[in-house]
Design an enzyme around this catalytic site. Structure first.
Site, PDB file in Angstrom:
ATOM      1  N   TYR A   3     -12.639  -2.360  -1.756  1.00  0.00           N
ATOM      2  CA  TYR A   3     -13.036  -2.278  -0.343  1.00  0.00           C
ATOM      3  C   TYR A   3     -14.559  -2.244  -0.160  1.00  0.00           C
ATOM      4  CZ  TYR A   3      -8.219  -1.646   1.336  1.00  0.00           C
ATOM      5  OH  TYR A   3      -6.897  -1.834   1.676  1.00  0.00           O
ATOM      6  N   HIS A   5      -1.864  -5.461   2.071  1.00  0.00           N
ATOM      7  CA  HIS A   5      -3.176  -6.104   1.994  1.00  0.00           C
ATOM      8  C   HIS A   5      -2.945  -7.539   1.558  1.00  0.00           C
ATOM      9  CE1 HIS A   5      -7.350  -6.952   0.875  1.00  0.00           C
ATOM     10  NE2 HIS A   5      -6.813  -7.589  -0.161  1.00  0.00           N
ATOM     11  N   GLU A  54     -10.607 -10.502  -5.879  1.00  0.00           N
ATOM     12  CA  GLU A  54      -9.596  -9.439  -5.862  1.00  0.00           C
ATOM     13  C   GLU A  54      -8.551  -9.619  -6.972  1.00  0.00           C
ATOM     14  OE1 GLU A  54      -9.942  -8.767  -1.003  1.00  0.00           O
ATOM     15  OE2 GLU A  54      -8.086  -9.540  -1.848  1.00  0.00           O
ATOM     16  N   ASN A  80      -1.103   0.381   7.328  1.00  0.00           N
ATOM     17  CA  ASN A  80      -0.538  -0.882   7.792  1.00  0.00           C
ATOM     18  C   ASN A  80       0.149  -1.665   6.678  1.00  0.00           C
ATOM     19  OD1 ASN A  80      -2.757  -1.730   6.380  1.00  0.00           O
ATOM     20  ND2 ASN A  80      -3.892  -2.503   8.135  1.00  0.00           N
ATOM     21  N   LYS A 129       0.824  -1.201   0.000  1.00  0.00           N
ATOM     22  CA  LYS A 129       0.000   0.000   0.000  1.00  0.00           C
ATOM     23  C   LYS A 129       0.869   1.267   0.000  1.00  0.00           C
ATOM     24  CE  LYS A 129      -2.936  -1.756   3.360  1.00  0.00           C
ATOM     25  NZ  LYS A 129      -4.254  -1.988   4.051  1.00  0.00           N
TER      26      LYS A 129
HETATM   27  P1  DAT Z   1      -7.148  -6.263   6.844  1.00  0.00           P
HETATM   28  O1  DAT Z   1      -6.397  -5.284   5.990  1.00  0.00           O
HETATM   29  O2  DAT Z   1      -6.301  -6.741   7.997  1.00  0.00           O
HETATM   30  O3  DAT Z   1      -7.783  -7.367   6.065  1.00  0.00           O
HETATM   31  P2  DAT Z   1      -9.840  -5.179   7.129  1.00  0.00           P
HETATM   32  O4  DAT Z   1     -10.202  -5.935   5.889  1.00  0.00           O
HETATM   33  O5  DAT Z   1     -10.698  -5.369   8.335  1.00  0.00           O
HETATM   34  O6  DAT Z   1      -8.332  -5.439   7.564  1.00  0.00           O
HETATM   35  O7  DAT Z   1      -9.844  -3.603   6.812  1.00  0.00           O
HETATM   36  C1  DAT Z   1      -9.307  -3.137   5.590  1.00  0.00           C
HETATM   37  C2  DAT Z   1      -8.461  -1.941   5.874  1.00  0.00           C
HETATM   38  O8  DAT Z   1      -9.272  -0.910   6.416  1.00  0.00           O
HETATM   39  C3  DAT Z   1      -7.359  -2.167   6.923  1.00  0.00           C
HETATM   40  O9  DAT Z   1      -6.176  -2.694   6.365  1.00  0.00           O
HETATM   41  C4  DAT Z   1      -7.164  -0.793   7.452  1.00  0.00           C
HETATM   42  C5  DAT Z   1      -8.537  -0.182   7.389  1.00  0.00           C
HETATM   43  N1  DAT Z   1      -9.227  -0.307   8.680  1.00  0.00           N
HETATM   44  C6  DAT Z   1      -9.796  -1.429   9.197  1.00  0.00           C
HETATM   45  N2  DAT Z   1     -10.346  -1.189  10.397  1.00  0.00           N
HETATM   46  C7  DAT Z   1     -10.109   0.127  10.658  1.00  0.00           C
HETATM   47  C8  DAT Z   1     -10.421   1.007  11.734  1.00  0.00           C
HETATM   48  N3  DAT Z   1     -11.080   0.585  12.815  1.00  0.00           N
HETATM   49  N4  DAT Z   1      -9.997   2.296  11.650  1.00  0.00           N
HETATM   50  C9  DAT Z   1      -9.329   2.746  10.571  1.00  0.00           C
HETATM   51  N5  DAT Z   1      -9.015   1.984   9.510  1.00  0.00           N
HETATM   52  C10 DAT Z   1      -9.389   0.692   9.554  1.00  0.00           C
HETATM   53 MG    MG Z   2      -9.340  -7.352   4.671  1.00  0.00          MG
END
Ligand code: DAT
Ligand code: MG
Length: 148
Positions: free
Chosen positions: A50, A116, A127, A113, A10
């Site tokens: 997303y 992905h 995806e 973070n 990312k």
């Molecule tokens: P992951 O990337 O671990 O699969 P996810 O699919 O739950 O996590 O969420 C997608 C992305 O959205 C994640 O990498 C960062 C962002 N995100 C998730 N939860 C969040 C939160 N509580 N606050 C801010 N950004 C968040």
């Molecule tokens: Mg995810």
């Protein structure tokens, strides 16, 4: 069980010059790169990628972030690659991610973070299609690879 998974490095991975470091971890683990490109995600593509998060509090900010700079997209292949990549990434929130994981070693943020990785076989299929045409995914054999 050989699987393919979508991995994105990312915008913060590029901004922090961690692209080589992160790809290197996946390579050393034994995962095989079968597709890779650099691209700048459009808003439309980010919304598709997303879509499960639409309506959540962090959704708009997440779209701004993922479209803020170019990214690297890859398809990695290997035995149970989907869960292997997820474990190597660590928990979503870098604060909680275990040391030794990519997020655990390099992130203190829940949004920024670095990586992905698809979270299931269904997500991986959806995806991968969003980022790569079938002909962009290479079928090849590494010199030390044995097909069973
Ligand atoms: P992951 O990337 O671990 O699969 P996810 O699919 O739950 O996590 O969420 C997608 C992305 O959205 C994640 O990498 C960062 C962002 N995100 C998730 N939860 C969040 C939160 N509580 N606050 C801010 N950004 C968040
Ligand atoms: Mg995810």
């Amino acid at each position: 069980m050989k699987e393919k998974t979508l991995v994105l490095l990312k915008p913060d991975a590029l901004n922090r010059r961690l692209v080589g470091e992160i790809i290197s971890r996946f390579e050393k683990k034994g995962l095989k790169i079968v597709a890779m490109k650099m691209l700048w995600m459009s808003r439309e593509m980010a919304e598709k990628h997303y879509e499960v998060h639409r309506g959540k509090g962090f959704y708009e900010s997440l779209l701004d972030y993922i479209t803020s700079a170019p990214i690297i997209a890859m398809v990695l292949e290997g035995d149970r690659a989907i869960e292997v990549v997820r474990r190597m990434m660590g928990k979503t929130n870098g604060v909680e991610a275990e040391p030794g994981t990519i997020r655990g070693d390099y992130s203190l943020s829940v949004q920024n973070n670095l990586v992905h990785g698809s979270d299931s076989a269904e997500s991986a299929e959806r995806e991968i299609k969003l980022f790569f045409a079938p002909e962009e995914i290479m079928e090849y054999r590494l010199v030390d690879e044995i097909w069973i």
